[in-house]
Design an enzyme around this catalytic site. Structure first.
Site, PDB file in Angstrom:
ATOM      1  CB  SER A 127      -0.848  -0.041   1.266  1.00  0.00           C
ATOM      2  OG  SER A 127      -1.396   1.219   1.533  1.00  0.00           O
ATOM      3  CE1 TYR A 152      -3.871  -2.338   5.876  1.00  0.00           C
ATOM      4  CE2 TYR A 152      -3.343  -0.080   5.273  1.00  0.00           C
ATOM      5  CZ  TYR A 152      -3.645  -1.382   4.901  1.00  0.00           C
ATOM      6  OH  TYR A 152      -3.702  -1.712   3.574  1.00  0.00           O
ATOM      7  CE  LYS A 156      -1.367  -4.204   3.677  1.00  0.00           C
ATOM      8  NZ  LYS A 156      -1.622  -5.562   3.207  1.00  0.00           N
TER       9      LYS A 156
HETATM   10  P1  NAD Z   1     -11.109  -6.982   1.891  1.00  0.00           P
HETATM   11  O1  NAD Z   1     -11.312  -6.902   3.360  1.00  0.00           O
HETATM   12  O2  NAD Z   1     -12.270  -6.753   1.020  1.00  0.00           O
HETATM   13  O3  NAD Z   1     -10.487  -8.414   1.500  1.00  0.00           O
HETATM   14  C1  NAD Z   1      -9.578  -9.085   2.325  1.00  0.00           C
HETATM   15  C2  NAD Z   1     -10.091 -10.514   2.497  1.00  0.00           C
HETATM   16  O4  NAD Z   1      -9.158 -11.234   3.305  1.00  0.00           O
HETATM   17  C3  NAD Z   1     -11.443 -10.574   3.187  1.00  0.00           C
HETATM   18  O5  NAD Z   1     -12.334 -11.320   2.388  1.00  0.00           O
HETATM   19  C4  NAD Z   1     -11.150 -11.247   4.514  1.00  0.00           C
HETATM   20  O6  NAD Z   1     -12.223 -12.060   4.936  1.00  0.00           O
HETATM   21  C5  NAD Z   1      -9.892 -12.042   4.206  1.00  0.00           C
HETATM   22  N1  NAD Z   1      -9.017 -12.297   5.354  1.00  0.00           N
HETATM   23  C6  NAD Z   1      -8.528 -11.391   6.238  1.00  0.00           C
HETATM   24  N2  NAD Z   1      -7.731 -12.018   7.127  1.00  0.00           N
HETATM   25  C7  NAD Z   1      -7.705 -13.330   6.785  1.00  0.00           C
HETATM   26  C8  NAD Z   1      -7.056 -14.480   7.322  1.00  0.00           C
HETATM   27  N3  NAD Z   1      -6.293 -14.411   8.409  1.00  0.00           N
HETATM   28  N4  NAD Z   1      -7.246 -15.676   6.725  1.00  0.00           N
HETATM   29  C9  NAD Z   1      -8.044 -15.771   5.625  1.00  0.00           C
HETATM   30  N5  NAD Z   1      -8.678 -14.727   5.076  1.00  0.00           N
HETATM   31  C10 NAD Z   1      -8.518 -13.510   5.656  1.00  0.00           C
HETATM   32  O7  NAD Z   1      -9.918  -5.991   1.538  1.00  0.00           O
HETATM   33  P2  NAD Z   1      -9.405  -5.471   0.124  1.00  0.00           P
HETATM   34  O8  NAD Z   1      -9.794  -4.047  -0.007  1.00  0.00           O
HETATM   35  O9  NAD Z   1      -9.783  -6.417  -0.951  1.00  0.00           O
HETATM   36  O10 NAD Z   1      -7.830  -5.475   0.376  1.00  0.00           O
HETATM   37  C11 NAD Z   1      -7.025  -6.565  -0.043  1.00  0.00           C
HETATM   38  C12 NAD Z   1      -5.583  -6.289   0.300  1.00  0.00           C
HETATM   39  O11 NAD Z   1      -5.169  -5.075  -0.305  1.00  0.00           O
HETATM   40  C13 NAD Z   1      -5.293  -6.119   1.790  1.00  0.00           C
HETATM   41  O12 NAD Z   1      -4.043  -6.712   2.067  1.00  0.00           O
HETATM   42  C14 NAD Z   1      -5.225  -4.620   1.972  1.00  0.00           C
HETATM   43  O13 NAD Z   1      -4.427  -4.260   3.075  1.00  0.00           O
HETATM   44  C15 NAD Z   1      -4.590  -4.213   0.666  1.00  0.00           C
HETATM   45  N6  NAD Z   1      -4.873  -2.825   0.291  1.00  0.00           N
HETATM   46  C16 NAD Z   1      -6.179  -2.416   0.186  1.00  0.00           C
HETATM   47  C17 NAD Z   1      -6.465  -1.090  -0.161  1.00  0.00           C
HETATM   48  C18 NAD Z   1      -7.887  -0.604  -0.220  1.00  0.00           C
HETATM   49  O14 NAD Z   1      -8.092   0.624  -0.197  1.00  0.00           O
HETATM   50  N7  NAD Z   1      -8.909  -1.463  -0.328  1.00  0.00           N
HETATM   51  C19 NAD Z   1      -5.417  -0.214  -0.456  1.00  0.00           C
HETATM   52  C20 NAD Z   1      -4.085  -0.662  -0.344  1.00  0.00           C
HETATM   53  C21 NAD Z   1      -3.839  -1.996   0.026  1.00  0.00           C
HETATM   54  N1  UFG Z   2     -12.806   9.643   4.679  1.00  0.00           N
HETATM   55  C1  UFG Z   2     -13.784  10.474   5.161  1.00  0.00           C
HETATM   56  N2  UFG Z   2     -14.914   9.913   5.693  1.00  0.00           N
HETATM   57  C2  UFG Z   2     -15.092   8.555   5.742  1.00  0.00           C
HETATM   58  C3  UFG Z   2     -14.077   7.715   5.238  1.00  0.00           C
HETATM   59  C4  UFG Z   2     -12.945   8.298   4.721  1.00  0.00           C
HETATM   60  O1  UFG Z   2     -13.655  11.698   5.128  1.00  0.00           O
HETATM   61  O2  UFG Z   2     -16.132   8.106   6.258  1.00  0.00           O
HETATM   62  C5  UFG Z   2     -11.591  10.247   4.088  1.00  0.00           C
HETATM   63  C6  UFG Z   2     -10.332   9.879   4.845  1.00  0.00           C
HETATM   64  O3  UFG Z   2     -10.089  10.795   5.891  1.00  0.00           O
HETATM   65  C7  UFG Z   2      -9.290   9.966   3.732  1.00  0.00           C
HETATM   66  C8  UFG Z   2     -10.055   9.559   2.463  1.00  0.00           C
HETATM   67  O4  UFG Z   2     -11.435   9.729   2.782  1.00  0.00           O
HETATM   68  O5  UFG Z   2      -8.876  11.270   3.570  1.00  0.00           O
HETATM   69  C9  UFG Z   2      -9.811   8.127   2.066  1.00  0.00           C
HETATM   70  O6  UFG Z   2     -10.059   7.300   3.192  1.00  0.00           O
HETATM   71  P1  UFG Z   2     -10.185   5.718   3.063  1.00  0.00           P
HETATM   72  O7  UFG Z   2     -10.470   5.175   4.422  1.00  0.00           O
HETATM   73  O8  UFG Z   2     -11.118   5.352   1.966  1.00  0.00           O
HETATM   74  O9  UFG Z   2      -8.739   5.313   2.544  1.00  0.00           O
HETATM   75  P2  UFG Z   2      -7.320   5.440   3.244  1.00  0.00           P
HETATM   76  O10 UFG Z   2      -6.480   6.259   2.323  1.00  0.00           O
HETATM   77  O11 UFG Z   2      -7.414   5.873   4.648  1.00  0.00           O
HETATM   78  O12 UFG Z   2      -6.867   3.920   3.267  1.00  0.00           O
HETATM   79  C10 UFG Z   2      -7.132   3.063   2.142  1.00  0.00           C
HETATM   80  C11 UFG Z   2      -7.209   1.606   2.604  1.00  0.00           C
HETATM   81  C12 UFG Z   2      -5.874   1.133   3.081  1.00  0.00           C
HETATM   82  C13 UFG Z   2      -4.820   1.468   2.086  1.00  0.00           C
HETATM   83  C14 UFG Z   2      -4.845   2.934   1.705  1.00  0.00           C
HETATM   84  C15 UFG Z   2      -3.896   3.260   0.613  1.00  0.00           C
HETATM   85  O13 UFG Z   2      -8.195   1.444   3.631  1.00  0.00           O
HETATM   86  O14 UFG Z   2      -5.948  -0.282   3.232  1.00  0.00           O
HETATM   87  O15 UFG Z   2      -6.131   3.262   1.221  1.00  0.00           O
HETATM   88  O16 UFG Z   2      -3.958   4.636   0.409  1.00  0.00           O
HETATM   89  F1  UFG Z   2      -3.602   1.138   2.537  1.00  0.00           F
END
Ligand code: NAD
Ligand code: UFG
Length: 343
Positions: A127, A152, A156
């Site tokens: 991330s 978190y 990472k």
């Molecule tokens: P998500 O929560 O939708 O998917 C993650 C899945 O992993 C879920 O279905 C959950 O049930 C499963 N899981 C969690 N812990 C587990 C475990 N111990 N064993 C088996 N399954 C498990 O999240 P996502 O948005 O699809 O994110 C996927 C990956 O990408 C994560 O590693 C997250 O940190 C990373 N990531 C996400 C974002 C974002 O904004 N969504 C941004 C940057 C990185």
């Molecule tokens: N935000 C709000 N209100 C909400 C939710 C979010 O104002 O209810 C704002 C946050 O303050 C931030 C922006 O919207 O400024 C994005 O927030 P998100 O929670 O959607 O995303 P983050 O950037 O905090 O984090 C997400 C994922 C992480 C990942 C990261 C990478 O949750 O797993 O993006 O940038 F690592």
């Protein structure tokens, strides 16, 4: 013979979209998920889009003995994409031990099992959070890491360090860490999308649930940041664009094209967008007016970050295609579709 790819967290948001793209490219997909943040029915959505229902093994990767039983059964896995993790910045501040345990134990167990069963290629969900609050923007892969802003983010950073050390110590193991910026949107079919359990922590599902009437109003976490309009800035990319990068990375591993045993790539659009601009994009794309209120800052939030994605553009031949408005529209279509089915 189709190559079998293990997708951990494959019923989750990004994992499910990636499963669709892998199947479309002729891979056999097996999913591990403990359904902590997703539902088994997601596998049906994947089938409706791709024609193939991936095998789903429901287990917790933190349980090494169950993971070993899984690999004994699936000894023919060619490579692994490791999505499974907890991912909410704000929640991690409240529950640090859960985050360290789940995100680090799962990675350590997976790498241990890969070594034991002689599986050598891993794509890791990293991330942009690893950069902390960078001093210079946009960030490229050489931008120095600042201290993580949340537990978190720390998981990472440590996760990447574990991968660096493991690939250094064992020349057989190759890993690619993909540093996602902010994935949003849903598959254009409306059959899979982001469906967090409980109250969403991420911005876009909170927007779509508010617009649908499930939440009273969006709380915007601060507008007094040092940014052009005062709102936090992120780099929002469409989840299908992001999913496609994983197929490229898996092929790179399987074809032995990596240039070092550990590679990292930023995956973003290259454009910073404020929370206010994201709300305006949603309203423009959908024609729906959003109720929102500015409240206090959320602990752990980075003020501003966006990507320099040029390494992924040139080296992986990957770049984003969908616009912010298109992404918002697919997120909205998904929300309407899933709520229609659930009511
Ligand atoms: P998500 O929560 O939708 O998917 C993650 C899945 O992993 C879920 O279905 C959950 O049930 C499963 N899981 C969690 N812990 C587990 C475990 N111990 N064993 C088996 N399954 C498990 O999240 P996502 O948005 O699809 O994110 C996927 C990956 O990408 C994560 O590693 C997250 O940190 C990373 N990531 C996400 C974002 C974002 O904004 N969504 C941004 C940057 C990185
Ligand atoms: N935000 C709000 N209100 C909400 C939710 C979010 O104002 O209810 C704002 C946050 O303050 C931030 C922006 O919207 O400024 C994005 O927030 P998100 O929670 O959607 O995303 P983050 O950037 O905090 O984090 C997400 C994922 C992480 C990942 C990261 C990478 O949750 O797993 O993006 O940038 F690592």
């Amino acid at each position: 013979m189709k190559k079998k790819i293990l997708v951990t967290g494959g019923t989750g948001y990004i994992g499910s979209h990636t499963a669709v793209e892998l199947i479309a490219e002729g891979f056999d997909v097996v999913i591990i998920d403990n359904l902590y943040n997703s539902e088994a029915e997601v596998a049906d959505g994947i089938k409706m889009i791709s024609g193939v229902k991936p095998q789903l093994e429901v287990l917790d990767i933190c349980d090494r003995s169950k993971l070993d039983v899984f690999f004994e059964k699936h000894h023919d896995i060619a490579a692994v994409i490791h999505f499974a993790a907890y991912k909410a910045v704000g929640e991690s501040v409240r529950k640090p031990l859960e985050y360290y345990h789940n995100n680090l134990m799962s990675l350590i167990n997976l790498l241990g099992a890969m070594k034991q069963f002689n599986i050598n290629g891993l794509v890791f969900s990293s991330s942009c959070t690893v950069y902390g609050q960078p001093e210079v923007l946009p960030v490229n892969e050489l931008t120095p890491w600042q201290p993580a802003q949340s537990p978190y983010g720390n998981t990472k950073q440590i996760g990447e360090e574990i991968l660096m050390d493991t690939t250094r110590a064992d020349e057989n193991i190759k890993a690619i860490a993909l540093r996602y910026f902010n994935p949003i949107g849903a598959h254009p079919s409306g059959l899979i999308g982001e469906l967090p359990r409980g109250v969403p922590e991420n911005l876009v599902p909170y927007i779509t649930q508010t617009a649908y009437g499930l939440r009273d109003e969006l709380k915007v976490f601060g507008n007094d940041f040092n940014t052009p309009d005062g709102y936090c800035v992120r780099d929002y990319l469409h989840v299908v664009d992001l999913a496609k990068a994983h197929v490229v990375a898996v092929k790179r591993l399987l074809e032995g094209k990596t240039k070092s045993s550990y590679e990292v790539f930023n995956l973003g659009t290259g454009t910073g967008v404020s929370v206010l601009e994201a709300i305006q994009s949603f309203e423009r794309a959908t024609g729906v007016k959003l109720k929102y209120k500015v409240t206090g800052r959320r602990p752990g939030d980075v003020e501003k970050i966006w990507a320099d994605p040029s390494l992924a553009n040139t080296e992986l031949g990957w770049k984003t295609v969908s616009s912010l408005d298109e992404s918002m529209l697919t997120a909205w279509n998904w929300e309407k579709n899933i709520r229609g089915k659930k009511s």
